[in-house]
Design a protein around this motif. Structure first.
Motif, mmCIF file in Angstrom:
data_model
loop_
_atom_site.group_PDB
_atom_site.id
_atom_site.type_symbol
_atom_site.label_atom_id
_atom_site.label_comp_id
_atom_site.label_asym_id
_atom_site.label_seq_id
_atom_site.Cartn_x
_atom_site.Cartn_y
_atom_site.Cartn_z
ATOM 1 N N ASN A 282 0.814 -1.219 0.000
ATOM 2 C CA ASN A 282 0.000 0.000 0.000
ATOM 3 C C ASN A 282 0.850 1.272 0.000
ATOM 4 N N GLY A 283 1.898 1.248 -0.811
ATOM 5 C CA GLY A 283 2.748 2.431 -0.948
ATOM 6 C C GLY A 283 3.861 2.535 0.067
ATOM 7 N N GLU A 284 3.903 1.573 1.005
ATOM 8 C CA GLU A 284 4.955 1.571 2.019
ATOM 9 C C GLU A 284 5.934 0.430 1.746
ATOM 10 N N PRO A 285 7.244 0.703 1.742
ATOM 11 C CA PRO A 285 8.216 -0.357 1.453
ATOM 12 C C PRO A 285 8.594 -1.168 2.699
ATOM 13 N N PHE A 286 8.656 -2.485 2.532
ATOM 14 C CA PHE A 286 9.128 -3.400 3.570
ATOM 15 C C PHE A 286 10.207 -4.288 2.959
ATOM 16 N N VAL A 287 11.214 -4.649 3.753
ATOM 17 C CA VAL A 287 12.268 -5.546 3.272
ATOM 18 C C VAL A 287 11.820 -6.996 3.435
ATOM 19 N N ILE A 288 11.842 -7.738 2.343
ATOM 20 C CA ILE A 288 11.585 -9.181 2.391
ATOM 21 C C ILE A 288 12.884 -9.920 2.686
ATOM 22 N N GLU A 289 13.953 -9.490 2.006
ATOM 23 C CA GLU A 289 15.247 -10.167 2.168
ATOM 24 C C GLU A 289 16.369 -9.269 1.674
ATOM 25 N N TYR A 290 17.567 -9.570 2.158
ATOM 26 C CA TYR A 290 18.804 -9.026 1.590
ATOM 27 C C TYR A 290 19.522 -10.156 0.856
ATOM 28 N N ASN A 291 20.146 -9.818 -0.268
ATOM 29 C CA ASN A 291 21.132 -10.700 -0.878
ATOM 30 C C ASN A 291 22.440 -9.935 -0.971
ATOM 31 N N CYS A 292 23.549 -10.652 -0.916
ATOM 32 C CA CYS A 292 24.854 -9.988 -0.855
ATOM 33 C C CYS A 292 25.524 -9.928 -2.222
ATOM 34 N N ARG A 293 24.709 -9.972 -3.275
ATOM 35 C CA ARG A 293 25.237 -9.959 -4.645
ATOM 36 C C ARG A 293 24.110 -9.508 -5.563
ATOM 37 N N MET A 294 24.377 -9.398 -6.846
ATOM 38 C CA MET A 294 23.332 -9.058 -7.811
ATOM 39 C C MET A 294 22.397 -10.256 -7.992
ATOM 40 N N GLY A 295 21.187 -9.987 -8.427
ATOM 41 C CA GLY A 295 20.217 -11.050 -8.651
ATOM 42 C C GLY A 295 20.293 -11.585 -10.072
ATOM 43 N N ASP A 296 19.609 -12.695 -10.291
ATOM 44 C CA ASP A 296 19.538 -13.299 -11.622
ATOM 45 C C ASP A 296 18.096 -13.773 -11.813
ATOM 46 N N PRO A 297 17.316 -13.197 -12.730
ATOM 47 C CA PRO A 297 17.728 -12.469 -13.932
ATOM 48 C C PRO A 297 17.712 -10.944 -13.830
ATOM 49 N N GLU A 298 17.664 -10.367 -12.630
ATOM 50 C CA GLU A 298 17.635 -8.903 -12.533
ATOM 51 C C GLU A 298 18.866 -8.240 -13.150
ATOM 52 N N THR A 299 20.030 -8.875 -12.985
ATOM 53 C CA THR A 299 21.262 -8.306 -13.555
ATOM 54 C C THR A 299 21.119 -8.094 -15.052
ATOM 55 N N GLU A 300 20.387 -8.986 -15.698
ATOM 56 C CA GLU A 300 20.249 -8.961 -17.158
ATOM 57 C C GLU A 300 19.389 -7.798 -17.663
ATOM 58 N N VAL A 301 18.718 -7.076 -16.742
ATOM 59 C CA VAL A 301 18.027 -5.841 -17.147
ATOM 60 C C VAL A 301 18.671 -4.604 -16.531
ATOM 61 N N VAL A 302 19.154 -4.721 -15.301
ATOM 62 C CA VAL A 302 19.734 -3.559 -14.604
ATOM 63 C C VAL A 302 21.068 -3.147 -15.232
ATOM 64 N N ILE A 303 21.931 -4.119 -15.511
ATOM 65 C CA ILE A 303 23.266 -3.807 -16.037
ATOM 66 C C ILE A 303 23.215 -3.247 -17.458
ATOM 67 N N PRO A 304 22.406 -3.804 -18.389
ATOM 68 C CA PRO A 304 22.334 -3.175 -19.717
ATOM 69 C C PRO A 304 21.836 -1.733 -19.671
ATOM 70 N N ARG A 305 20.967 -1.414 -18.724
ATOM 71 C CA ARG A 305 20.397 -0.057 -18.631
ATOM 72 C C ARG A 305 21.384 0.938 -18.010
ATOM 73 N N LEU A 306 22.365 0.415 -17.267
ATOM 74 C CA LEU A 306 23.365 1.270 -16.618
ATOM 75 C C LEU A 306 24.373 1.773 -17.650
ATOM 76 N N LYS A 307 24.516 3.081 -17.747
ATOM 77 C CA LYS A 307 25.434 3.654 -18.743
ATOM 78 C C LYS A 307 26.866 3.789 -18.223
ATOM 79 N N ASN A 308 27.038 3.781 -16.917
ATOM 80 C CA ASN A 308 28.373 3.973 -16.330
ATOM 81 C C ASN A 308 29.328 2.848 -16.693
ATOM 82 N N ASP A 309 30.623 3.176 -16.636
ATOM 83 C CA ASP A 309 31.692 2.180 -16.763
ATOM 84 C C ASP A 309 31.741 1.399 -15.447
ATOM 85 N N LEU A 310 31.395 0.120 -15.496
ATOM 86 C CA LEU A 310 31.281 -0.673 -14.277
ATOM 87 C C LEU A 310 32.639 -0.873 -13.593
ATOM 88 N N VAL A 311 33.693 -1.079 -14.376
ATOM 89 C CA VAL A 311 35.031 -1.259 -13.793
ATOM 90 C C VAL A 311 35.485 0.020 -13.095
#
Length: 426
Positions: A282-311
């Motif tokens: 209802n418009g309020e954010p709650f944490v379900i979980e933390y992960n200590c790395r990038m997700g999969d398949p989330e990386t496959e959309v987040v990283i292509p959209r990022l314009k910065n030099d990752l290195v």
């Protein structure tokens, strides 16, 4: 700089694709990699939990940076191992220490961390074999549905959302008494069910400063309309329409900032990605979980959209200069659809030839390999989730449409994918 990337999935192919674009990357090695990552660098046969072998490889190949893709080596302490080697005193390691990685390695640890730092999350209790009877009583009185989580790493399969008490009690017994997930379910966290839409936020941090690099919505169920068994992820979209500026400001103020301040206060060494699994209730954010790395398949959309030099970002992180980086993102939408093996997430065959990988010629389409290998110079399936086909579009529908068009040109026996990724935002 020579870089070693650890992992073998779609996440690692997306990271390899992005890092190879950097002028700061000289030789890129991926361990063990897959058929797709071999297009970005050199695959090397290293086992992810054999830290001494990885150390020797870093020495032999003059590795300047190690980027850790999956969670298991992080939880087992690869950051601590590599950074304690006198012969590697200039090595940059992208990933948290073992202590900080417990945010993913232990649901109990993560819930206690959130309580200490007043981070909004579902109410919970935890039980083990010695408190099994109390756990059963707790479940019988709990409102429905009720969520049960194996405390430790269970390859994404350790969560049950039970719609009745009998189902919850059976799952509880399977985890604790029958040791369904081995030591990972020696302790079980039982928590309230949060109604709403899920969202994942991705942060890069040096443990003091941070940058939000993107967000995405993942689709876990095997069947269309979010039905059937849970999987590692059948597709993903970004940006998510409901994640407007006001909602993301709440997430940053109530969750991201207290999380990073918690790292600093508790002296956790954290130099890498934080994946924050959220529920929009209802418009309020709650944490379900933390992960200590990038997700999969989330990386496959987040990283292509990022314009910065990752290195460049990783180097800034290592030197405590992350605050100077300005995040730039492509204004377009990105969607990825996962092509999986027949039978997944149950039993499936491997070694099936994949046809048509060179047919999609749209420049807005990227094909990331998730579970593939090379046999006799032919790309074959080597996992349940085989390919993540990502596409840019001026809106989400266009991005999903381009990904589907590309998938229609690719084939392997019993290939399956969901046609409805992004369905609730049409």
């Amino acid at each position: 700089m020579n870089i070693l990337l650890l992992g073998s999935g779609g996440r690692e192919h997306a990271l390899a694709y992005k890092m190879k674009q950097s002028s700061l990357c000289n030789e890129l090695y991926i361990a063990p990699g897959n058929a797709g990552t071999s297009q970005c660098g050199t695959n090397v046969a290293l086992l992810l939990n054999e830290f001494d072998t990885i150390t020797q490889f870093c020495i032999d190949y003059q590795i300047g940076m190690v980027v850790v893709g999956p969670e298991e080596p992080l939880v087992k302490g690869i950051y601590d191992h590599l950074t304690s080697q006198p012969s590697l005193n200039n090595l940059m390691v992208i990933g948290p220490s073992a202590k900080a990685a417990q945010l993913e390695g232990s649901k109990s640890f993560s819930k206690e961390f959130m309580q200490r730092h007043h981070i909004p999350t579902a109410a919970y209790a935890e039980f083990n074999e010695s408190s099994f009877d109390e756990g059963k009583q707790y479940i019988r009185k709990h409102t429905l549905p009720v969520v049960l989580k194996a405390d430790g790493l269970a390859a994404g399969k350790g969560v049950v959302i039970a719609s009745n008490h009998e189902e919850a009690l059976q799952a509880f017994e399977e985890m604790i008494i029958n040791k369904q997930f081995g030591s990972a379910s020696a302790k079980v966290v039982i928590e309230e069910f949060l109604q709403g839409i899920e969202l994942s936020l991705f942060v890069l941090t040096d443990g003091v400063d941070y940058k939000v690099i993107g967000h995405a919505k993942d689709y876990k169920r095997i069947g269309e309309g979010d039905t059937g068994l849970n999987t590692g992820g059948m597709g993903c979209v970004t940006p998510v329409p409901f994640a407007d500026e006001a909602f993301l400001k709440k997430v940053e103020d109530q969750i991201v900032i207290p999380t990073i301040k918690g790292f600093e206060k508790e002296e956790m060494v954290y130099k890498g990605f934080v994946f924050i699994g959220l529920m929009n209730n209802n418009g309020e954010p709650f944490v379900i979980e933390y992960n200590c790395r990038m997700g999969d398949p989330e990386t496959e959309v987040v990283i292509p959209r990022l314009k910065n030099d990752l290195v460049e970002m990783f180097i800034a992180l290592h030197h405590g200069e992350l605050a100077s980086i300005q995040i730039e993102q492509d204004s377009r939408s990105v969607a990825t659809i996962m092509a999986v093996s027949g039978g997944y997430p149950g039993d499936y065959q491997k070694g099936i030839e994949i046809d048509g990988l060179n047919k999609p010629t749209d420049n807005d389409v990227l094909i990331f390999h998730a579970g593939t290998s090379m046999q006799n110079n032919v790309v074959v399936t080597n996992g349940g989730r085989v390919l993540a086909v990502s596409a840019f579009g001026n809106n989400m529908q266009e991005a999903v449409g381009k990904a589907k068009t590309a998938l229609q040109q690719i084939h392997f026996s019993e290939m399956y994918y969901r046609n409805d990724i992004g369905y609730e935002f049409e």
